[in-house]
Motif scaffolding. Sequence first.
Motif, PDB file in Angstrom:
ATOM      1  N   LEU A 136       0.822  -1.210   0.000  1.00 43.01           N
ATOM      2  CA  LEU A 136       0.000   0.000   0.000  1.00 43.01           C
ATOM      3  C   LEU A 136       0.856   1.261   0.000  1.00 43.01           C
ATOM      4  CD1 LEU A 136      -3.063  -0.675   2.334  1.00 43.01           C
ATOM      5  CD2 LEU A 136      -3.046  -0.340  -0.126  1.00 43.01           C
ATOM      6  N   SER A 137       1.916   1.286   0.797  1.00 38.57           N
ATOM      7  CA  SER A 137       2.731   2.501   0.870  1.00 38.57           C
ATOM      8  C   SER A 137       3.401   2.809  -0.462  1.00 38.57           C
ATOM      9  CB  SER A 137       3.793   2.370   1.961  1.00 38.57           C
ATOM     10  OG  SER A 137       4.677   1.293   1.670  1.00 38.57           O
ATOM     11  N   GLY A 138       3.634   1.775  -1.260  1.00 41.70           N
ATOM     12  CA  GLY A 138       4.245   1.992  -2.561  1.00 41.70           C
ATOM     13  C   GLY A 138       3.270   1.947  -3.709  1.00 41.70           C
ATOM     14  N   HIS A 139       1.978   1.907  -3.405  1.00 42.27           N
ATOM     15  CA  HIS A 139       0.971   1.785  -4.458  1.00 42.27           C
ATOM     16  C   HIS A 139       0.849   3.061  -5.277  1.00 42.27           C
ATOM     17  CE1 HIS A 139      -3.013   1.561  -6.356  1.00 42.27           C
ATOM     18  NE2 HIS A 139      -2.889   0.244  -6.264  1.00 42.27           N
ATOM     19  N   GLY A 140       0.844   4.198  -4.592  1.00 43.73           N
ATOM     20  CA  GLY A 140       0.670   5.475  -5.281  1.00 43.73           C
ATOM     21  C   GLY A 140      -0.784   5.832  -5.479  1.00 43.73           C
ATOM     22  N   GLY A 141      -1.040   7.116  -5.744  1.00 43.08           N
ATOM     23  CA  GLY A 141      -2.399   7.573  -5.962  1.00 43.08           C
ATOM     24  C   GLY A 141      -3.125   7.888  -4.671  1.00 43.08           C
ATOM     25  N   TRP A 182     -10.770  -1.545  -3.807  1.00 40.31           N
ATOM     26  CA  TRP A 182     -10.147  -2.064  -2.580  1.00 40.31           C
ATOM     27  C   TRP A 182     -11.143  -2.883  -1.772  1.00 40.31           C
ATOM     28  CZ3 TRP A 182      -5.846  -2.906   0.140  1.00 40.31           C
ATOM     29  CH2 TRP A 182      -5.932  -3.017   1.533  1.00 40.31           C
ATOM     30  N   LEU A 183     -12.344  -2.349  -1.590  1.00 46.28           N
ATOM     31  CA  LEU A 183     -13.354  -3.067  -0.820  1.00 46.28           C
ATOM     32  C   LEU A 183     -13.835  -4.322  -1.547  1.00 46.28           C
ATOM     33  CD1 LEU A 183     -15.479  -0.068   0.527  1.00 46.28           C
ATOM     34  CD2 LEU A 183     -13.992  -1.574   1.862  1.00 46.28           C
ATOM     35  N   LYS A 184     -13.751  -4.301  -2.860  1.00 51.80           N
ATOM     36  CA  LYS A 184     -14.153  -5.475  -3.638  1.00 51.80           C
ATOM     37  C   LYS A 184     -13.176  -6.621  -3.436  1.00 51.80           C
ATOM     38  CE  LYS A 184     -15.388  -6.826  -8.374  1.00 51.80           C
ATOM     39  NZ  LYS A 184     -15.488  -6.337  -9.772  1.00 51.80           N
ATOM     40  N   SER A 185     -11.875  -6.317  -3.458  1.00 51.65           N
ATOM     41  CA  SER A 185     -10.856  -7.349  -3.238  1.00 51.65           C
ATOM     42  C   SER A 185      -9.536  -6.684  -2.884  1.00 51.65           C
ATOM     43  CB  SER A 185     -10.679  -8.224  -4.480  1.00 51.65           C
ATOM     44  OG  SER A 185      -9.629  -9.154  -4.295  1.00 51.65           O
ATOM     45  N   PRO A 186      -9.227  -6.558  -1.589  1.00 51.95           N
ATOM     46  CA  PRO A 186      -7.956  -5.933  -1.195  1.00 51.95           C
ATOM     47  C   PRO A 186      -6.731  -6.597  -1.814  1.00 51.95           C
ATOM     48  CG  PRO A 186      -9.410  -6.143   0.700  1.00 51.95           C
ATOM     49  CD  PRO A 186     -10.052  -6.904  -0.423  1.00 51.95           C
ATOM     50  N   GLY A 228      -0.082  -8.567  -1.890  1.00 47.35           N
ATOM     51  CA  GLY A 228       0.901  -8.546  -0.812  1.00 47.35           C
ATOM     52  C   GLY A 228       0.458  -7.746   0.395  1.00 47.35           C
ATOM     53  N   THR A 229      -0.754  -7.183   0.355  1.00 50.36           N
ATOM     54  CA  THR A 229      -1.245  -6.402   1.476  1.00 50.36           C
ATOM     55  C   THR A 229      -1.427  -7.271   2.724  1.00 50.36           C
ATOM     56  OG1 THR A 229      -3.086  -5.026   2.260  1.00 50.36           O
ATOM     57  CG2 THR A 229      -3.624  -6.770   0.722  1.00 50.36           C
ATOM     58  N   LYS A 230      -1.295  -6.646   3.893  1.00 51.02           N
ATOM     59  CA  LYS A 230      -1.519  -7.353   5.157  1.00 51.02           C
ATOM     60  C   LYS A 230      -3.001  -7.542   5.443  1.00 51.02           C
ATOM     61  CE  LYS A 230       0.786  -4.336   7.624  1.00 51.02           C
ATOM     62  NZ  LYS A 230       1.435  -3.672   8.783  1.00 51.02           N
ATOM     63  N   MET A 231      -3.843  -6.847   4.684  1.00 51.77           N
ATOM     64  CA  MET A 231      -5.292  -6.910   4.893  1.00 51.77           C
ATOM     65  C   MET A 231      -5.784  -8.328   4.624  1.00 51.77           C
ATOM     66  SD  MET A 231      -7.929  -4.790   5.484  1.00 51.77           S
ATOM     67  CE  MET A 231      -9.591  -4.362   5.023  1.00 51.77           C
ATOM     68  N   SER A 232      -6.413  -8.939   5.623  1.00 50.78           N
ATOM     69  CA  SER A 232      -6.901 -10.312   5.476  1.00 50.78           C
ATOM     70  C   SER A 232      -8.356 -10.374   5.031  1.00 50.78           C
ATOM     71  CB  SER A 232      -6.747 -11.065   6.801  1.00 50.78           C
ATOM     72  OG  SER A 232      -7.494 -10.430   7.843  1.00 50.78           O
ATOM     73  N   PHE A 233      -9.008  -9.220   4.917  1.00 56.59           N
ATOM     74  CA  PHE A 233     -10.414  -9.173   4.530  1.00 56.59           C
ATOM     75  C   PHE A 233     -10.573  -9.661   3.093  1.00 56.59           C
ATOM     76  CE2 PHE A 233     -14.075  -6.466   2.994  1.00 56.59           C
ATOM     77  CZ  PHE A 233     -15.060  -7.180   3.665  1.00 56.59           C
TER      78      PHE A 233
END
Length: 232
Positions: free
Chosen positions: A119-124, A134-138, A144-149
Amino acid sequence: MDDRFNTAAGWVLFSGIVALGLSSVSAKYFQADKPHRPHEMGYPIEGVAEEGAAEAGPSLAELLATGDVAAGEKAAQGRCGTCHTFDQGGGVKQGPNLWATVGEPIGKGKAGYAFSSALSGHGGNWTYENLDEWLKSPKAFAPGTKMSFAGLSNGQDRANIILYLKQQGGGPELPKPEAAAPADDAAAAAEGAAAGDPTATAGPAEKPGPEAAGAVAAPAADGPANTNKGDR
């Protein structure tokens, strides 16, 4: 006599062996034991989507325009409240505080929380479109996101949560849904295109004035004002 009988029996046996071999080869070639879906369905089957079919439904702008902030708050607190806080000055849990998230840079601006490089290197910025994805599929949005949702498949649920997030700290102006062209105008444009008229447009057809038959029509500037407003 015995020789002819033996010869005939041999040919019969040979024919049977050949037939058995051909049957085995044809079964493997046509994969008779592995039935597959035909290229064109004979009739539609409920629950079976056509390959390559685009996702149908209202646009994000339409879903936001008809969304429910209260439903978004309930969904956000129920689905995300375990890992996030939403109020101003709220603490960090397993995830960051989400106050004033809409419109801010992705993966930045959350004191006390260390974002993953995904996320920190995603940009925008967290635009409405990025939040929806993001809410559709993190994991699809930021591999590689830590988000487990796992994500939300229902577009209206996502739009409701986004509206709630906007309420918590504000954000950019909501996108405006595109106004659908009137049916009569669309039909007129289609007829003009079919007739080969490249100048055909979807404008409203002018009605004849009260002049007598055969009279010359008045210039357009002198006619009645167009009441077909774009705002609905």
